[in-house]
Scaffold this motif. Structure first.
Motif, PDB file in Angstrom:
ATOM      1  N   ASP A  67      12.365   5.968   1.426  1.00  0.00           N
ATOM      2  CA  ASP A  67      11.594   4.936   2.132  1.00  0.00           C
ATOM      3  C   ASP A  67      11.167   3.793   1.214  1.00  0.00           C
ATOM      4  O   ASP A  67       9.995   3.429   1.155  1.00  0.00           O
ATOM      5  N   ILE A  68      12.139   3.229   0.525  1.00  0.00           N
ATOM      6  CA  ILE A  68      11.854   2.111  -0.374  1.00  0.00           C
ATOM      7  C   ILE A  68      11.498   0.856   0.424  1.00  0.00           C
ATOM      8  O   ILE A  68      10.651   0.067   0.010  1.00  0.00           O
ATOM      9  N   HIS A 246       6.210   8.474   5.494  1.00  0.00           N
ATOM     10  CA  HIS A 246       5.339   7.647   4.647  1.00  0.00           C
ATOM     11  C   HIS A 246       4.047   8.385   4.288  1.00  0.00           C
ATOM     12  O   HIS A 246       3.049   7.762   3.921  1.00  0.00           O
ATOM     13  N   GLY A 247       4.062   9.715   4.431  1.00  0.00           N
ATOM     14  CA  GLY A 247       2.862  10.502   4.155  1.00  0.00           C
ATOM     15  C   GLY A 247       1.729  10.206   5.119  1.00  0.00           C
ATOM     16  O   GLY A 247       0.583  10.587   4.888  1.00  0.00           O
ATOM     17  N   GLY A 248       2.055   9.536   6.226  1.00  0.00           N
ATOM     18  CA  GLY A 248       1.044   9.071   7.162  1.00  0.00           C
ATOM     19  C   GLY A 248       0.749   7.590   6.996  1.00  0.00           C
ATOM     20  O   GLY A 248       0.347   6.915   7.920  1.00  0.00           O
ATOM     21  N   GLN A 249       0.917   7.090   5.785  1.00  0.00           N
ATOM     22  CA  GLN A 249       0.703   5.690   5.383  1.00  0.00           C
ATOM     23  C   GLN A 249      -0.759   5.259   5.490  1.00  0.00           C
ATOM     24  O   GLN A 249      -1.312   4.705   4.551  1.00  0.00           O
ATOM     25  N   LYS A 270       3.362  15.015   3.950  1.00  0.00           N
ATOM     26  CA  LYS A 270       3.891  14.830   2.608  1.00  0.00           C
ATOM     27  C   LYS A 270       3.623  16.094   1.808  1.00  0.00           C
ATOM     28  O   LYS A 270       2.749  16.898   2.147  1.00  0.00           O
ATOM     29  N   GLY A 271       4.424  16.274   0.759  1.00  0.00           N
ATOM     30  CA  GLY A 271       4.196  17.414  -0.122  1.00  0.00           C
ATOM     31  C   GLY A 271       5.283  18.463  -0.016  1.00  0.00           C
ATOM     32  O   GLY A 271       6.266  18.326   0.721  1.00  0.00           O
ATOM     33  N   ALA A 288       6.246  11.037   0.487  1.00  0.00           N
ATOM     34  CA  ALA A 288       5.408  10.019   1.123  1.00  0.00           C
ATOM     35  C   ALA A 288       6.032   8.638   1.056  1.00  0.00           C
ATOM     36  O   ALA A 288       5.535   7.698   1.672  1.00  0.00           O
ATOM     37  N   GLY A 289       7.151   8.511   0.335  1.00  0.00           N
ATOM     38  CA  GLY A 289       7.883   7.262   0.314  1.00  0.00           C
ATOM     39  C   GLY A 289       7.327   6.226  -0.645  1.00  0.00           C
ATOM     40  O   GLY A 289       6.212   6.333  -1.155  1.00  0.00           O
TER      41      GLY A 289
END
Length: 315
Positions: A67-68, A246-249, A270-271, A288-289
């Motif tokens: 997710d760059i 995005h880990g939730g962002q 994430k994790g 998480a990106g």
């Protein structure tokens, strides 16, 4: 007159109270937005260890990037991506959503070129095929995002060929093997499950108990939908790598992600966690990106990350 004067005073007082509250709310919102803009560039490296290799092998260092969402002009992100080559990983795994702009392919390839000196594999995400569009920020909280009308096509063929020309393996609904540190690593990858494009290719011939030589089975996907995790866990994967969430962002400190943008429980956004299905268990690393959509360029309580997994022999 006195009563009217008192009433007018109260109205003015209430009005001033609302104005102060509104101003305070606006200031708080601006502070949060400012923090989110700052945090999106606070890149970190998360390190994990897993004892999943056959006896006598390892360690193998796997760099997981995802997710760059690259946009031309993101100099700080480009420099950080290039610096990851200093880790000297044995393998790089890219789980998609590399782009966020129609002109991002060439500068992204330039940023990743130092990492492409190392063996690598990749799968695409939806934001390798299509660019993001502006949308109501509140829709973020309503569940998995959908593909809008008239999507902006991105140059995925150029990005894929750029990766391939540098030696990275395309795992889009494909399986393939690499020898890493003397160990055969079998990969099985899928196209983006968020778009419903996944097709399972199985494992390279000779694995799954048909070959007595030691090997490791690694599954790779962009979006960690439960159906995908169930499939690969049931198909005896030793490790599964994914991104997309995005880990939730936007996270709440002490609570975590509000959404996962798929059907994964938010605490798994994430994790490294174990996924259980039909009596089998597979460790799953969800990154998480590294970036965000260019139309939502904030992160809160969820710093952008790459993940370095050190794989060791089973005890």
């Amino acid at each position: 007159m006195a009563g009217g004067s008192t009433l007018a005073g109260r109205v003015r007082s209430i009005g001033r109270g609302f104005a102060v509250t509104a101003a305070a709310g606006a200031a708080a919102g601006a502070a949060v937005a400012g923090y989110g803009l700052w945090e999106k560039n606070q890149f970190v490296l998360r390190e994990e260890s897993l004892a999943i290799l056959p006896a006598g092998y390892g360690p193998i260092r796997v760099l997981h990037i995802s997710d760059i969402h690259f946009v031309p002009g993101q100099r700080r992100k480009a420099e950080w991506l290039a610096s990851l080559a200093e880790l000297k990983p044995d393998l790089v795994v890219n789980t998609g959503d590399n782009l966020s702009h129609v002109k991002a392919v060439e500068p992204l390839l330039a940023a990743l070129r130092p990492l492409m000196d190392f063996p690598g594999v990749f799968v695409p995400g939806s934001n390798d095929y299509f660019g993001p569009r502006p949308k109501n920020p509140a829709s973020y909280l309503l569940g998995p995002s959908g593909q809008g009308k008239d999507p902006v096509e991105l140059d995925w063929p150029r990005l894929r060929s750029g990766f391939g020309m540098e030696g990275w393996l395309d795992l889009t609904n494909r399986c393939q093997s690499l020898v890493i540190q003397g160990l055969r690593v079998d990969f099985s990858g899928v196209d983006d499950p968020h778009l419903g494009l996944e097709r399972y290719a199985g494992w390279p011939r000779g694995t799954k108990g048909q070959d007595a030589k030691p090997h490791l089975r690694v599954a790779v996907a962009h979006a960690p939908y439960q159906r995908v995790l169930d499939h690969f866990t049931g198909d005896a994967a030793d490790l599964l790598l994914a991104g997309h969430t995005h880990g939730g962002q936007i996270c709440l400190p002490g609570y975590g992600a509000l959404v996962a943008n798929c059907d994964l429980p938010t605490w798994r956004a994430k994790g490294l966690n174990d996924w259980e299905s039909n009596g089998r268990t597979t460790p799953v690393n969800v990154s998480a990106g590294i970036g965000t959509s260019r139309f939502a360029p904030v992160r809160i309580a969820c710093k952008p990350e790459a993940v370095l997994l050190t794989l060791a022999a089973r005890p």
